[in-house]
Design an enzyme around this catalytic site. Sequence first.
Site, PDB file in Angstrom:
ATOM      1  N   GLY A 116       0.793  -1.226   0.000  1.00 50.50           N
ATOM      2  CA  GLY A 116       0.000   0.000   0.000  1.00 50.50           C
ATOM      3  C   GLY A 116       0.821   1.270   0.000  1.00 50.50           C
ATOM      4  N   GLU A 157       4.751  -6.151   1.668  1.00 46.53           N
ATOM      5  CA  GLU A 157       4.204  -6.599   0.380  1.00 46.53           C
ATOM      6  C   GLU A 157       4.031  -5.441  -0.600  1.00 46.53           C
ATOM      7  OE1 GLU A 157       1.476 -10.310   2.023  1.00 46.53           O
ATOM      8  OE2 GLU A 157       0.565  -8.327   1.863  1.00 46.53           O
ATOM      9  N   PRO A 158       5.101  -4.814  -1.002  1.00 43.38           N
ATOM     10  CA  PRO A 158       4.950  -3.678  -1.923  1.00 43.38           C
ATOM     11  C   PRO A 158       4.700  -4.126  -3.362  1.00 43.38           C
ATOM     12  CG  PRO A 158       7.268  -4.084  -1.510  1.00 43.38           C
ATOM     13  CD  PRO A 158       6.501  -5.095  -0.684  1.00 43.38           C
ATOM     14  N   GLY A 159       3.828  -3.421  -4.038  1.00 42.57           N
ATOM     15  CA  GLY A 159       3.614  -3.665  -5.466  1.00 42.57           C
ATOM     16  C   GLY A 159       3.778  -2.345  -6.197  1.00 42.57           C
ATOM     17  N   ARG A 160       2.817  -1.447  -5.964  1.00 41.79           N
ATOM     18  CA  ARG A 160       2.774  -0.162  -6.648  1.00 41.79           C
ATOM     19  C   ARG A 160       4.075   0.646  -6.491  1.00 41.79           C
ATOM     20  NH1 ARG A 160      -1.995   2.626  -7.230  1.00 41.79           N
ATOM     21  NH2 ARG A 160      -2.871   1.342  -5.571  1.00 41.79           N
ATOM     22  N   CYS A 201     -16.734   1.635 -26.348  1.00 42.39           N
ATOM     23  CA  CYS A 201     -18.076   2.246 -26.403  1.00 42.39           C
ATOM     24  C   CYS A 201     -18.632   2.487 -25.017  1.00 42.39           C
ATOM     25  CB  CYS A 201     -18.992   1.345 -27.210  1.00 42.39           C
ATOM     26  SG  CYS A 201     -18.302   1.029 -28.826  1.00 42.39           S
ATOM     27  N   GLU A 202     -17.966   3.316 -24.261  1.00 41.80           N
ATOM     28  CA  GLU A 202     -18.432   3.697 -22.931  1.00 41.80           C
ATOM     29  C   GLU A 202     -17.918   5.095 -22.658  1.00 41.80           C
ATOM     30  OE1 GLU A 202     -18.562   1.361 -19.611  1.00 41.80           O
ATOM     31  OE2 GLU A 202     -18.472  -0.568 -20.650  1.00 41.80           O
ATOM     32  N   TYR A 208      -0.848  -2.157 -11.828  1.00 44.98           N
ATOM     33  CA  TYR A 208      -2.295  -2.228 -12.064  1.00 44.98           C
ATOM     34  C   TYR A 208      -2.663  -1.656 -13.426  1.00 44.98           C
ATOM     35  CZ  TYR A 208      -1.781  -3.091  -7.105  1.00 44.98           C
ATOM     36  OH  TYR A 208      -1.355  -3.603  -5.903  1.00 44.98           O
ATOM     37  N   TYR A 225     -11.197   4.418 -10.628  1.00 44.06           N
ATOM     38  CA  TYR A 225     -10.913   5.166  -9.393  1.00 44.06           C
ATOM     39  C   TYR A 225     -10.782   6.666  -9.628  1.00 44.06           C
ATOM     40  CZ  TYR A 225      -8.859   0.477  -8.645  1.00 44.06           C
ATOM     41  OH  TYR A 225      -8.618  -0.862  -8.592  1.00 44.06           O
TER      42      TYR A 225
HETATM   43  N1  LLP Z   1      -0.803  -6.996  -0.022  1.00 41.22           N
HETATM   44  C1  LLP Z   1      -2.125  -7.230  -0.106  1.00 41.22           C
HETATM   45  C2  LLP Z   1      -2.737  -8.193   0.796  1.00 41.22           C
HETATM   46  C3  LLP Z   1      -2.883  -6.524  -1.058  1.00 41.22           C
HETATM   47  O1  LLP Z   1      -4.189  -6.735  -1.147  1.00 41.22           O
HETATM   48  C4  LLP Z   1      -2.244  -5.596  -1.917  1.00 41.22           C
HETATM   49  C5  LLP Z   1      -3.010  -4.864  -2.918  1.00 41.22           C
HETATM   50  C6  LLP Z   1      -0.855  -5.411  -1.789  1.00 41.22           C
HETATM   51  C7  LLP Z   1      -0.163  -6.129  -0.826  1.00 41.22           C
HETATM   52  C8  LLP Z   1      -0.082  -4.479  -2.678  1.00 41.22           C
HETATM   53  O2  LLP Z   1      -0.445  -3.158  -2.557  1.00 41.22           O
HETATM   54  P1  LLP Z   1       0.464  -2.039  -3.268  1.00 41.22           P
HETATM   55  O3  LLP Z   1       1.787  -2.018  -2.573  1.00 41.22           O
HETATM   56  O4  LLP Z   1       0.592  -2.398  -4.677  1.00 41.22           O
HETATM   57  O5  LLP Z   1      -0.290  -0.780  -3.084  1.00 41.22           O
HETATM   58  N2  LLP Z   1      -6.068  -1.825  -8.421  1.00 41.22           N
HETATM   59  C9  LLP Z   1      -5.812  -0.801  -7.421  1.00 41.22           C
HETATM   60  C10 LLP Z   1      -4.968  -1.296  -6.282  1.00 41.22           C
HETATM   61  C11 LLP Z   1      -5.549  -2.517  -5.589  1.00 41.22           C
HETATM   62  C12 LLP Z   1      -4.623  -3.068  -4.555  1.00 41.22           C
HETATM   63  C13 LLP Z   1      -5.083  -4.397  -4.078  1.00 41.22           C
HETATM   64  N3  LLP Z   1      -4.265  -4.977  -3.066  1.00 41.22           N
HETATM   65  C14 LLP Z   1      -5.184   0.402  -8.131  1.00 41.22           C
HETATM   66  O6  LLP Z   1      -4.976   0.353  -9.328  1.00 41.22           O
HETATM   67  O7  LLP Z   1      -4.929   1.407  -7.491  1.00 41.22           O
END
Ligand code: LLP
Length: 427
Positions: A239, A273-276, A355-356, A384, A316
Amino acid sequence: MDDFSYINGSLHCESVNVQTIARKFGTPLFVYSRQTIIDHYRKIAEAFGPLDPRICYSVKSCSNLNILAVLKEMGASFDVVSGGELARVLEVGVDPKRIVYAGVSKTDREINAALDAGIGWFNVESEQELETLANLAAKHNTVAQVALRVNPDVDPQTHRHTTTGKRETKFGVDLQRAANVFEEFAKNPAIKLAGLHVHIGSPVNRIEPFVESIKKTLGLIVQLSKSGHAITSINIGGGYGAHYSGEEAPTAADYATHIVPLLQDKNLTVMLEPGRSIMANAGVLIAETIFKKSSGDKKFVIVDAAMTDLIRPALYDAFHFAWPVAPAGGMIPPRRSQELKLEGTELVDIVGPVCETGDFLAKDRWLPPMSRGDLLCIFSAGAYGFSMSSQYNSRPRAAEVLVHGHEAKLIRKRETYEDLVALERQK
Ligand code: LLP
């Protein structure tokens, strides 16, 4: 911040001209920088270094095998949320012990696959899931290592669709019930209930909600240990924000300054758990201008990318900075800001072919004049972006390219019309 910059009037990814890549591989196209992925990963590893954390890359943010391989090389662990993500991570040869598996709905088939693989941790979200896991693990003659996902009831102050740690959301077990879950399941021989997991939402651009959720979770750990439950691990989720417009997100070091002291010397294995924060600015989406048109005062730049490639604006109302790859008059953006309004620009909406009315990539932007065929870059699309893309309107999904220095490698072929129908043909 990242390795996308304008050189001699044209956008480059590392040392490669994005125009060259787009002409070679076509559009819409995702372009990722290997160097940016590595830099972002390193910054997190350094900032949280005193905790010697396990950095579990959140596969859902961008799940291409070649991206996973880069992170594996960096020493990452992996956070998966489905049998499909598990299969991807196993495919790149990750040690299963480095896999943590979260999600409110794991089917028996998915749990069995994870037990077969021998993954490190199941992040369990309900009593029923725990009971099911215990039964399946017993059948496997194995002991599943479990972290209970708790719902700390903390407001992450982000979009309501990506808020996960408030009591009314579907995620985790509330703190009050968590102790009962331990009482009920701690003695079950097929599970080792040894960790707590918490993830409050995404993106969380303020640090206080993290601090609050970690403090609450640590409080529970103290309570549990008083009742004789040994907790060896805390997973504080993902997050962490990314810069979409200016410098709105705290850096890894900012987060760590407040989080590390809370967890130091607690004798816990710490997982993140970083993604973004790794992927958002490591990737862009390149589109070609197909048409321009006006409707009253309104001007539209119509491109070949759509909500099917990047759904975040539609879903969003997310802001993604957009700018031509080779802007007319050499108009290089001084920063990627929501407020940017340079002389000679015009106010437009950037829309796609779907078409939206919700099919837009950007609204009310001051863009340099665009002509048919001009390439447009939508920034911060690495997380994402592709992973949420679809084939709606029977649009083949985009191709993906990974840049490493002077080299641009195709890491996912563009889907074809044949791909669209192959699984439907009746023999
Ligand atoms: N851990 C868990 C349990 C999660 O559910 C998530 C994301 C992450 C880690 C990674 O979060 P991050 O570091 O990437 O923020 N589609 C949305 C974001 C949904 C995130 C879902 N869970 C967007 O495009 O903003």
